[in-house]
Write a protein that holds these residues in place. Structure first.
Motif: not given
Length: 162
Positions: A12-21, A112-116, A151-152, A156-158
């Motif tokens: 799902t992280a891979s799908v999210l990276n593509i979707s965010c792009a 990672p938890g707080v940023t997520g 900010p999103f 996402l980068i951090v």
């Protein structure tokens, strides 16, 4: 140690990276301006056809982003529970927990938890204010929450850094 939760969270992280792009691409003003110049010479009505398709594409990618963000978050919470439950003293390097049966909510307080959680809140706000009824009654809420994409993107980068 993590089981299928790891596979689901990584997939799902891979799908999210593509979707965010892709979610920002159809609404990019410079791209649309360039396409307008090119398409208006070829066929004047073609650009407006593109704009309608771009909006539909944006909405489709955004819905995909919201669905996979929820699945990603659930799988990560399952991973936190598994880290706590299956803590192993012999392989401390890959353990996210500090001891066996540590509270998974305390693990959520990591970077990672707080940023997520922050990204999930921003995504939820954008999704809720994008609903047609909310957007028509309170367009400003839609407008301002969609400006949280900056900010999103920083979160996402951090987020994957540890």
């Amino acid at each position: 140690m993590l089981g299928t939760g790891l596979y689901i969270s990584r997939g799902t992280a891979s799908v999210l990276n593509i979707s965010c792009a892709l979610v920002l691409l159809p609404l990019c003003k410079r791209l649309n301006k360039l396409l307008y110049r090119m398409l208006s010479k070829i066929w004047p009505g073609l650009f407006f056809f593109w704009l309608e398709r771009a909006k539909s594409f944006h909405m489709t990618v955004a819905i995909t982003l919201v669905l996979f963000a929820v699945i990603h978050s659930i799988s990560h919470f399952a991973n936190l529970c598994n880290f706590s439950r299956y803590y192993n003293d012999e392989i401390k390097d890959i353990n996210f927990a500090n001891y066996k049966n540590e509270n998974p909510m305390s693990l959520l307080l990591s970077q990672p938890g707080v940023t997520g959680v922050a990204m999930l809140i921003i995504t939820s706000l954008m999704a809720m204010t994008s609903l047609r009824t909310v957007r028509r009654k309170c367009y400003n809420a839609f407008w301002y929450t969609h400006h949280l994409y900056l900010p999103f993107m920083m979160l996402l980068i951090v987020h994957p850094l540890r």
